[in-house]
Scaffold this motif. Structure first.
Motif, PDB file in Angstrom:
ATOM      1  N   UNK A   1       0.320 -12.416   7.934  1.00  0.00           N
ATOM      2  CA  UNK A   1      -0.036 -11.502   6.847  1.00  0.00           C
ATOM      3  C   UNK A   1      -0.618 -10.203   7.392  1.00  0.00           C
ATOM      4  N   UNK A   2      -1.453 -10.306   8.422  1.00  0.00           N
ATOM      5  CA  UNK A   2      -2.025  -9.113   9.029  1.00  0.00           C
ATOM      6  C   UNK A   2      -0.931  -8.232   9.625  1.00  0.00           C
ATOM      7  N   UNK A   3       0.046  -8.859  10.246  1.00  0.00           N
ATOM      8  CA  UNK A   3       1.141  -8.109  10.852  1.00  0.00           C
ATOM      9  C   UNK A   3       1.951  -7.362   9.805  1.00  0.00           C
ATOM     10  N   UNK A   4       2.286  -8.047   8.709  1.00  0.00           N
ATOM     11  CA  UNK A   4       3.069  -7.397   7.661  1.00  0.00           C
ATOM     12  C   UNK A   4       2.274  -6.261   7.021  1.00  0.00           C
ATOM     13  N   UNK A   5       0.974  -6.482   6.754  1.00  0.00           N
ATOM     14  CA  UNK A   5       0.157  -5.440   6.149  1.00  0.00           C
ATOM     15  C   UNK A   5       0.090  -4.211   7.050  1.00  0.00           C
ATOM     16  N   UNK A   6      -0.019  -4.429   8.354  1.00  0.00           N
ATOM     17  CA  UNK A   6      -0.068  -3.310   9.299  1.00  0.00           C
ATOM     18  C   UNK A   6       1.235  -2.516   9.275  1.00  0.00           C
ATOM     19  N   UNK A   7       2.347  -3.201   9.081  1.00  0.00           N
ATOM     20  CA  UNK A   7       3.636  -2.503   9.020  1.00  0.00           C
ATOM     21  C   UNK A   7       3.805  -1.752   7.698  1.00  0.00           C
ATOM     22  N   UNK A   8       3.277  -2.320   6.635  1.00  0.00           N
ATOM     23  CA  UNK A   8       3.439  -1.716   5.311  1.00  0.00           C
ATOM     24  C   UNK A   8       2.526  -0.514   5.083  1.00  0.00           C
ATOM     25  N   UNK A   9       1.307  -0.586   5.604  1.00  0.00           N
ATOM     26  CA  UNK A   9       0.283   0.396   5.259  1.00  0.00           C
ATOM     27  C   UNK A   9       0.699   1.852   5.489  1.00  0.00           C
ATOM     28  N   UNK A  10       1.304   2.213   6.632  1.00  0.00           N
ATOM     29  CA  UNK A  10       1.672   3.625   6.811  1.00  0.00           C
ATOM     30  C   UNK A  10       2.646   4.134   5.748  1.00  0.00           C
ATOM     31  N   UNK A  11       3.478   3.259   5.232  1.00  0.00           N
ATOM     32  CA  UNK A  11       4.453   3.667   4.219  1.00  0.00           C
ATOM     33  C   UNK A  11       3.842   3.696   2.815  1.00  0.00           C
ATOM     34  N   UNK A  12       2.801   2.897   2.608  1.00  0.00           N
ATOM     35  CA  UNK A  12       2.191   2.800   1.290  1.00  0.00           C
ATOM     36  C   UNK A  12       1.007   3.739   1.102  1.00  0.00           C
ATOM     37  N   UNK A  13       0.552   4.348   2.178  1.00  0.00           N
ATOM     38  CA  UNK A  13      -0.659   5.155   2.119  1.00  0.00           C
ATOM     39  C   UNK A  13      -0.389   6.538   1.530  1.00  0.00           C
ATOM     40  N   UNK A  14      -0.016   6.559   0.255  1.00  0.00           N
ATOM     41  CA  UNK A  14       0.296   7.789  -0.470  1.00  0.00           C
ATOM     42  C   UNK A  14       0.308   7.476  -1.965  1.00  0.00           C
ATOM     43  N   UNK A  15       0.121   8.493  -2.819  1.00  0.00           N
ATOM     44  CA  UNK A  15       0.102   8.246  -4.262  1.00  0.00           C
ATOM     45  C   UNK A  15       1.425   7.729  -4.820  1.00  0.00           C
ATOM     46  N   UNK A  16       2.538   8.075  -4.149  1.00  0.00           N
ATOM     47  CA  UNK A  16       3.841   7.602  -4.616  1.00  0.00           C
ATOM     48  C   UNK A  16       4.605   6.975  -3.461  1.00  0.00           C
ATOM     49  N   UNK A  17       4.311   5.713  -3.176  1.00  0.00           N
ATOM     50  CA  UNK A  17       4.991   5.046  -2.068  1.00  0.00           C
ATOM     51  C   UNK A  17       6.438   4.735  -2.423  1.00  0.00           C
TER      52      UNK A  17
END
Length: 226
Positions: A107-123
């Motif tokens: 879960x930590x690995x997936x979250x780390x991969x997702x976060x840069x793409x989701x870190x915006x108001x409109x992911x």
């Protein structure tokens, strides 16, 4: 002529009375300090116990507590616990300070991969995320589910997921608009800077969470947070 009630004098008298016993004047009522401590401990204990029993729990709203604590004082007691660092408050929910549901290594690995793409108001949509990360959509949806249950992600609908802090930012836009009266999806879109379809997705999520309520073509805010 009838004399007027000296409210200030009455208040001073109550303060003098409270000074002579182990009690404090709270919201116009004299409450023993021991009883206040018991109520505060009951709320703190319930918060801890319920989060321990359900690690995915993302906090309790003030009206969700089961402890026998008068509703009149519940808000003040919870505020004391937050100030003392015993509890923390987020979007109208209370949870133990530093509470964080444990993540597995996967879960930590997936979250780390997702976060840069989701870190915006409109992911990007989940479909686009899957393509970028080269993860099949079905596998991505399965991986997101436990992250959402542990409060790391917010699933707006079956095609859109957010980081919690950006949902909080969007909720704040809704609050500001609502302060001036009912607002439209277009006004929310313009205030938040997201696209029309995303604005509608987010507002429908807010409706389901009973943070907003739709009234024809407008919405109002009806609770503290989604």
């Amino acid at each position: 002529m009838g004399g007027e009630v000296d409210a200030g004098g009455e208040f001073d008298a109550l303060e003098e009375l409270s000074a002579g016993r182990d009690a404090t004047l709270r919201q116009g009522r004299l409450v023993s300090n021991e009883r206040w401590r018991r109520w505060r401990d009951a709320l703190a204990g319930e918060t801890t116990d319920r989060h321990r029993d359900d690690p995915a729990l993302q906090g309790l709203r003030e009206n969700e507590y089961r402890a026998e604590v008068p509703a009149t004082f519940r808000g003040a007691l919870l505020a004391e616990l937050v100030t003392a660092g015993v509890l923390e408050q987020r979007a109208g929910r209370f949870r133990p300070a530093q509470h964080r549901a444990a993540l597995s290594a996967e879960e930590q690995s997936l979250l780390a991969r997702l976060t840069p793409h989701l870190d915006q108001p409109q992911p990007p949509s989940l479909g686009d995320l899957g393509k970028r990360l080269r993860i099949p959509l079905a596998a991505l949806q399965r991986g997101i589910k436990p992250l959402a249950s542990k409060g790391e992600l917010v699933v707006v609908n079956d095609k859109r997921v957010y980081l919690p802090r950006h949902v909080d930012e969007l909720a704040e836009h809704a609050r500001r608009l609502a302060a001036a009266g009912p607002f439209t999806a277009r006004e929310f879109r313009d205030a938040s800077g997201v696209g029309r379809n995303v604005a509608i997705d987010v507002l429908e999520y807010f409706d389901r969470r009973r943070f907003t309520r739709r009234q024809g073509d407008t919405r109002i805010v009806v609770s503290e947070g989604p």
